[in-house]
Each structure stands twice: as C-alpha cells, then as structure tokens.
Design a protein around this motif. Structure first.
Motif, PDB file in Angstrom:
ATOM      1  N   LEU A  57       0.835  -1.208   0.000  1.00 12.12           N
ATOM      2  CA  LEU A  57       0.000   0.000   0.000  1.00 12.12           C
ATOM      3  C   LEU A  57       0.866   1.253   0.000  1.00 12.12           C
ATOM      4  O   LEU A  57       0.574   2.224  -0.728  1.00 12.12           O
ATOM      5  N   LEU A  58       1.937   1.265   0.789  1.00 10.33           N
ATOM      6  CA  LEU A  58       2.842   2.411   0.825  1.00 10.33           C
ATOM      7  C   LEU A  58       3.527   2.600  -0.528  1.00 10.33           C
ATOM      8  O   LEU A  58       3.646   3.735  -1.020  1.00 10.33           O
ATOM      9  N   ALA A  59       3.976   1.507  -1.128  1.00  9.64           N
ATOM     10  CA  ALA A  59       4.671   1.592  -2.416  1.00  9.64           C
ATOM     11  C   ALA A  59       3.746   2.129  -3.500  1.00  9.64           C
ATOM     12  O   ALA A  59       4.117   3.027  -4.273  1.00  9.64           O
ATOM     13  N   TYR A  60       2.541   1.593  -3.567  1.00 12.43           N
ATOM     14  CA  TYR A  60       1.599   2.046  -4.587  1.00 12.43           C
ATOM     15  C   TYR A  60       1.174   3.487  -4.339  1.00 12.43           C
ATOM     16  O   TYR A  60       0.939   4.247  -5.285  1.00 12.43           O
ATOM     17  N   GLY A  61       1.048   3.876  -3.067  1.00  9.03           N
ATOM     18  CA  GLY A  61       0.684   5.252  -2.763  1.00  9.03           C
ATOM     19  C   GLY A  61       1.749   6.236  -3.207  1.00  9.03           C
ATOM     20  O   GLY A  61       1.446   7.293  -3.773  1.00  9.03           O
ATOM     21  N   VAL A 114     -16.618  -4.316 -13.261  1.00  7.38           N
ATOM     22  CA  VAL A 114     -16.103  -5.488 -12.552  1.00  7.38           C
ATOM     23  C   VAL A 114     -15.338  -5.089 -11.299  1.00  7.38           C
ATOM     24  O   VAL A 114     -15.487  -5.724 -10.244  1.00  7.38           O
ATOM     25  N   ILE A 115     -14.519  -4.044 -11.371  1.00  3.78           N
ATOM     26  CA  ILE A 115     -13.750  -3.651 -10.187  1.00  3.78           C
ATOM     27  C   ILE A 115     -14.678  -3.145  -9.087  1.00  3.78           C
ATOM     28  O   ILE A 115     -14.425  -3.377  -7.893  1.00  3.78           O
ATOM     29  N   ILE A 116     -15.775  -2.484  -9.447  1.00  7.52           N
ATOM     30  CA  ILE A 116     -16.749  -2.040  -8.443  1.00  7.52           C
ATOM     31  C   ILE A 116     -17.391  -3.252  -7.768  1.00  7.52           C
ATOM     32  O   ILE A 116     -17.542  -3.302  -6.534  1.00  7.52           O
ATOM     33  N   PHE A 162     -10.149   3.269  -6.949  1.00  2.00           N
ATOM     34  CA  PHE A 162     -10.006   1.945  -7.539  1.00  2.00           C
ATOM     35  C   PHE A 162      -8.674   1.276  -7.199  1.00  2.00           C
ATOM     36  O   PHE A 162      -8.643   0.148  -6.701  1.00  2.00           O
ATOM     37  N   TYR A 163      -7.564   1.965  -7.442  1.00  2.00           N
ATOM     38  CA  TYR A 163      -6.266   1.331  -7.214  1.00  2.00           C
ATOM     39  C   TYR A 163      -5.975   1.168  -5.734  1.00  2.00           C
ATOM     40  O   TYR A 163      -5.678   0.064  -5.245  1.00  2.00           O
ATOM     41  N   MET A 164      -6.022   2.266  -4.989  1.00  2.00           N
ATOM     42  CA  MET A 164      -5.628   2.197  -3.591  1.00  2.00           C
ATOM     43  C   MET A 164      -6.617   1.351  -2.776  1.00  2.00           C
ATOM     44  O   MET A 164      -6.197   0.560  -1.919  1.00  2.00           O
ATOM     45  N   LEU A 165      -7.902   1.484  -3.027  1.00  2.00           N
ATOM     46  CA  LEU A 165      -8.875   0.647  -2.323  1.00  2.00           C
ATOM     47  C   LEU A 165      -8.725  -0.811  -2.736  1.00  2.00           C
ATOM     48  O   LEU A 165      -8.919  -1.723  -1.923  1.00  2.00           O
ATOM     49  N   GLY A 166      -8.370  -1.039  -4.007  1.00  3.80           N
ATOM     50  CA  GLY A 166      -8.148  -2.409  -4.479  1.00  3.80           C
ATOM     51  C   GLY A 166      -6.979  -3.058  -3.765  1.00  3.80           C
ATOM     52  O   GLY A 166      -7.062  -4.211  -3.315  1.00  3.80           O
ATOM     53  N   VAL A 176      -7.269  -6.253  -1.095  1.00  8.01           N
ATOM     54  CA  VAL A 176      -6.515  -7.493  -1.276  1.00  8.01           C
ATOM     55  C   VAL A 176      -5.684  -7.788  -0.031  1.00  8.01           C
ATOM     56  O   VAL A 176      -5.606  -8.931   0.442  1.00  8.01           O
ATOM     57  N   GLY A 177      -5.034  -6.754   0.525  1.00 10.15           N
ATOM     58  CA  GLY A 177      -4.209  -6.940   1.712  1.00 10.15           C
ATOM     59  C   GLY A 177      -5.007  -7.339   2.930  1.00 10.15           C
ATOM     60  O   GLY A 177      -4.472  -7.967   3.856  1.00 10.15           O
ATOM     61  N   MET A 178      -6.288  -6.998   2.969  1.00 12.58           N
ATOM     62  CA  MET A 178      -7.137  -7.371   4.097  1.00 12.58           C
ATOM     63  C   MET A 178      -7.634  -8.809   3.969  1.00 12.58           C
ATOM     64  O   MET A 178      -7.865  -9.485   4.979  1.00 12.58           O
ATOM     65  N   LEU A 179      -7.798  -9.288   2.734  1.00 13.18           N
ATOM     66  CA  LEU A 179      -8.436 -10.588   2.519  1.00 13.18           C
ATOM     67  C   LEU A 179      -7.460 -11.740   2.310  1.00 13.18           C
ATOM     68  O   LEU A 179      -7.837 -12.904   2.470  1.00 13.18           O
ATOM     69  N   VAL A 180      -6.217 -11.434   1.911  1.00 15.65           N
ATOM     70  CA  VAL A 180      -5.262 -12.499   1.580  1.00 15.65           C
ATOM     71  C   VAL A 180      -3.964 -12.280   2.344  1.00 15.65           C
ATOM     72  O   VAL A 180      -3.369 -11.195   2.238  1.00 15.65           O
TER      73      VAL A 180
END
Length: 548
Positions: free
Chosen positions: A73-77, A202-204, A297-301, A305-309
């Motif tokens: 998340l930090l890297a993508y941010g 699909v992303i929504i 879309f990107y940051m929430l995505g 993912v980080g919360m679920l896997v």
C-alpha cells in the motif's frame, strides 16, 4: 534572433516571444490533418483505461507477496503520487497546446530539439503499460504491443490449454488490434469506452464483494478485518540482507518498481488531445478526475486485497498468467462463486486487448508528430481523408508481428530479451514530462503569462522521484550480480544519452532560454478548439456529466 510581439490570451499583456526557428517546423497549422473525433465520454474512459488494468488485477498479487499489505500500500501510494504529478505536468502543457506529438514535441519546443527527438524515438518501440507482472520473463516485465498480445494469448489458456492453437489466437488478436486502429480514432474511442466500462463495472463489483467478505458476509460468516496485518504481518521481507528493518525497506522498494510499471500509460489521455473535441476542457476534466480514480479503484483495491489475503498464501506464488493467480480470485475463492474466476479472466483478457490497442495508438501518434516536424521520415505523416495517420499506424502496427516470436520456443528467448531491454523507457518518459514542465513554467513566467489563468494549472512535480526510479530500477542485481539483469535494468540510459547527444551534435541544437521559447506558433487558440458546453438537462444527462 527574430522576435515577434503578440498579446497574451491568459494575461492580456504584451509579451515578447521568439518566432519559429527555420530549422524546426513549429508552425504546422496547415500541415496538421488529424480530425477531432473523440468525445468527452471517450476521453474520460481512456483516462480510466490508463489507470485500471492487469497491473491491478494480477500485479497486486505479486506486490502483496513481496512486501505485505502495508508495504504494497505504501509503495503504490508513493508511485501513484509521482505518476499523478507527471500527468499533471503533461496535462497543463497539453491544455495549452492540444497538438500532435504531445510530450516529445513539448520537450523539443521548450527544452531542446535533441531531447524531443530522443524521448520520441525511445517511446515509439518502448510504449508500455505494465499489465501482467507474473508472466515470463521475471522480474515483472513491461509491456508493449507484442507483449500485450502474448499476454492475451496466455490468458486464453485458462480456457484452452492446447499450445497448438497459440499461433491462431495470436493472429486473431493482431488483426483485432490492427482493425481497431485502422478503422479510425472514433472506433478506437468506442472500443476503449467499452473496455473501460467493463473494467469499471467489474472492479466495483469486486470491491463491494470484498468488503462484504471482510465484514463477515461470506459462507463461514468470519469477520476478517485486519487480522492478516498482524499475522503473518504488515510488511514482508525481501530476503536480501539480515537486518529485518533494512530487508523490509528493500521489499517495499521492490514493489515501488513494480507499482511504477502499473501506473505507466496514464499519459495516453494527453496523447489523444489532438483528436479530441473541445480538447482543453475535456483533457483538463479527465486529468482532474484521474486522482480520484486512483484513490478509489487502485488504492482501495490494494487495501482490500491486503485485508483478505495473507502475503504467505501459496496461491500468490502461482505463475499461470491467468485469473488463477489473481489476488481478487484468491480472496473471493471462499465465496464459492464458480463463475467468478472466468469473469475476472475475461476482464483481464479485455485489458490486454485494450492495452495492445492503446500502445499502437500512442506509438503511431508520437511517430506522426515526429514526422510532421521533420524528425522522422516524411511519408509517415500521410493521412487519409478522414484524418487517420495511416502510414504511422501501419509502421507502428508492424511491431505487433513480433508477438509470433513467442509461438516458437527458439525465438521466445530473443523476444523476452527484446522486451527486457526497454525496462527504464517509461521512467525516462516521466522524467522528460516533469523536466519539460519545469522549463515550460519558467518560460511562461519570464514572458509574462499568468499560469493560474491557464485552462488547467497544477504545479505538482515529481522529477526527483522519476530520477530515483530510473536508478533503483535494478537495485536487487547488486546483491547478486547478473550481467543480463544489469543490462536489462540500465541499458536504456546509455541508449537515451547516445540519441540525445548524437542528435545534438549532428544538428547543433541548443537548450532554449526562457525568452526564446515559442508558446504561440502553430498552437490553435481557445476559440478555434472549444465550443460552448451544452448543460445537462435530463436526469440521465446530469448523471453522465457527473461520471464522465
């Protein structure tokens, strides 16, 4: 030097600007043959296409596995902020000069003709949008037209595992990509509208489904929350050094490079400016809204993912190049929706087709821009009666045939090498956008223009970070040196330098001084490009205005 005087549209003051140098064809107003056929909804969806793709659907899984949920998340941010600042830079220059050639021409016009040539030349074969990061070769590869085509072929193996069909699928995809671009910019716009609308829907759905699962709405009704941030942890280790803190930092650094690949390609919306209706108003609106799309879309995505896997999930290490390795499929596997992997794979396949088409569009327009200004063969500026630069499209489209190299095992190594040597091309493009904007800003101020009165103005800058990305691109190779990986990471730097200094020496170009920069010649006025906006009347029109 031959100077001329002109009233500034933005400041209503008399400013001194340099006339067009005879060596450089800035005044191409009568030569420009492209037609403005892209509508506002096309431009808005093209902007979305540049931010949502297989880099999110597949690449986020590799990022999670390398750096963990917080690290990714930090890297993508960080990279999202640099990418957006680069887009802001080229966006402001585009709304001032919505003409062919985009950032390579701006570099030639306001920095140095040699820089414009070098940036334009290196960006044509190296147009990329990092989409599939787990496909061969590793590390995460950047993609150009043939690579996206090969990615699409690999995605088809999710349904058809017969390797003998690869050549047929490759041919069909190549013909599809050619057709989208040869039929004209209107067809390109409609195809991107369809592709982007599908990805958006699909992303929504994925984000909503992920939120339901995280809050305990799955079959087992387990409330997940942020438990994977605690066990196995928020940040993974890179495995490069013994010190835990330093090793986690290197893991984040690895994902920074991957994330940078995932955001490259956003400038597509500005490249399309010369073929857009009301370009100043529509490009400005698209650039402003990209920021919110990145966050939503990107940051929430990445967060979802980080919360679920957990980052140590074995499925994240799969190397199929299909939806089977998507972290979203892995996360929602517990929902037992059998059709979901097929839906995600279909969307990733659409993303690969969209990316192939977009890269062909980008490279052909950059090539056309170089040609009409004398920096590429003149025949490449030929256009049809409908304003299609057919010669540049065909020349750029020929590179798609390289995708057949991956059909043969013997040629695959050569193909992968050709892909890998272009690693830093996108970073160089970002750097040139930010560098050119700094010159543009300095010249505008020196000549008396009020930047705040431009149709779009944003002083965000990311030049320092782009230089940082260029030099850390292959940092991992220094822990275990490999000549091939070193060349892959850094060969573009000397190539770019050779092209810049070679052109500069041959043509004896110079770096423009602030009062020598031409902000007028060949640039259509606001009155020539903009029509009064039609205010929405019905409810659906108001919704469309808010979305697009």
């Amino acid at each position: 030097m031959d100077y001329k005087w002109r009233a500034s549209k933005s400041s209503q003051e008399i400013v001194e600007t340099v006339a067009s140098d005879d060596r450089y064809d800035w005044d191409y107003h009568d030569v420009e043959m492209l037609q403005r056929r892209l509508k506002q909804r096309h431009v808005q969806m093209i902007a979305i296409a540049g931010t949502i793709g297989t880099g999110l659907f597949l690449g986020s899984g590799n990022a999670l596995q390398v750096a963990g949920p917080l690290g990714s998340l930090l890297a993508y941010g960080l990279v999202a902020s640099v990418a957006y600042s680069s887009l802001c830079s080229v966006g402001e220059m585009t709304t001032w000069a919505p003409i062919s050639g985009t950032f390579p021409h701006y570099a030639a016009r306001w920095v140095d003709p040699a820089l414009g040539f070098a940036v334009g030349t290196i960006s044509i074969p190296m147009r990329m949008r990092p989409r599939i990061t787990q496909l061969r070769p590793k590390p995460p590869c950047r993609t150009s037209v043939p690579v996206e085509i090969n990615a699409a072929v690999i995605l088809l193996t999710f349904w058809d595992k017969d390797a003998n069909h690869a050549a047929i699928y490759t041919a069909l995809i190549v013909l599809t990509v050619w057709a989208i671009n040869i039929f004209g910019v209107r067809y390109f716009g409609e195809s991107e509208f369809f592709f982007s609308s599908t990805k958006l829907l699909v992303i929504i759905i994925i984000l909503c489904a992920g939120l339901v699962l995280d809050l305990g709405g799955g079959p087992d009704h387990e409330r997940i929350g942020f438990k994977f941030w605690i066990n196995p942890g928020a940040v993974n280790r890179a495995g490069l050094v013994q010190d835990i803190g330093a090793d986690r930092f290197f893991a984040i650094l690895k994902v920074v490079i991957q994330a940078a690949f995932s955001f490259q390609g956003m400038e597509l919306v500005c490249i399309a400016a010369s073929e857009t209706e009301n370009p100043r108003r529509n490009i400005a609106k698209a650039v402003r809204r990209v920021f919110y799309r990145i966050v939503v879309f990107y940051m929430l995505g990445i967060l979802m993912v980080g919360m679920l896997v957990p980052f140590n999930n074995p499925a994240l290490l799969s190397d199929t190049g299909t939806a089977a390795q998507s972290p979203f499929v892995i996360a929602l596997h517990s929902a037992r929706i059998k059709a979901f992997p097929h839906i995600v794979n279909a969307v990733i396949f659409i993303s690969a087709i969209s990316a192939s088409s977009s890269q062909l569009f980008c490279s052909s327009r950059v090539l056309y821009g170089l040609s009409i200004r004398g920096q590429a063969p003149k025949f490449l500026s030929y256009t049809t009666k409908r304003g299609l630069p057919i010669a540049s499209v065909l020349a750029s489209g020929a590179f798609a045939l390289l995708s057949f190299m991956n059909v043969s095992e013997g040629s695959e190594t050569v193909f992968n090498w050709l892909v890998n040597i272009t690693t830093t091309g996108g970073f160089i493009g970002w750097f040139s956008m930010n560098l050119t904007y700094s010159f543009f800003r300095r010249g505008m101020i020196a000549q008396g223009y009020d930047l705040k009165k431009n149709v779009y103005h944003n002083a965000l800058q990311g030049m320092g970070w782009t230089i940082f990305f260029i030099f850390i691109n292959g940092f991992a190779v220094f822990f275990k040196f490999n000549t091939s990986m070193f060349l892959t990471a850094y060969i573009n730097i000397p190539i770019f330098a050779i092209m810049y200094f070679g052109y500069k020496i041959v043509y004896r170009t110079k770096i423009w001084k602030p009062l020598e920069m031409d902000f007028v010649t060949g640039i259509p006025t606001v009155e020539e490009t903009e029509l009064p906006p039609d205010p929405p009347v019905t409810f659906l029109e108001k919704v469309a205005a808010a979305v697009f």
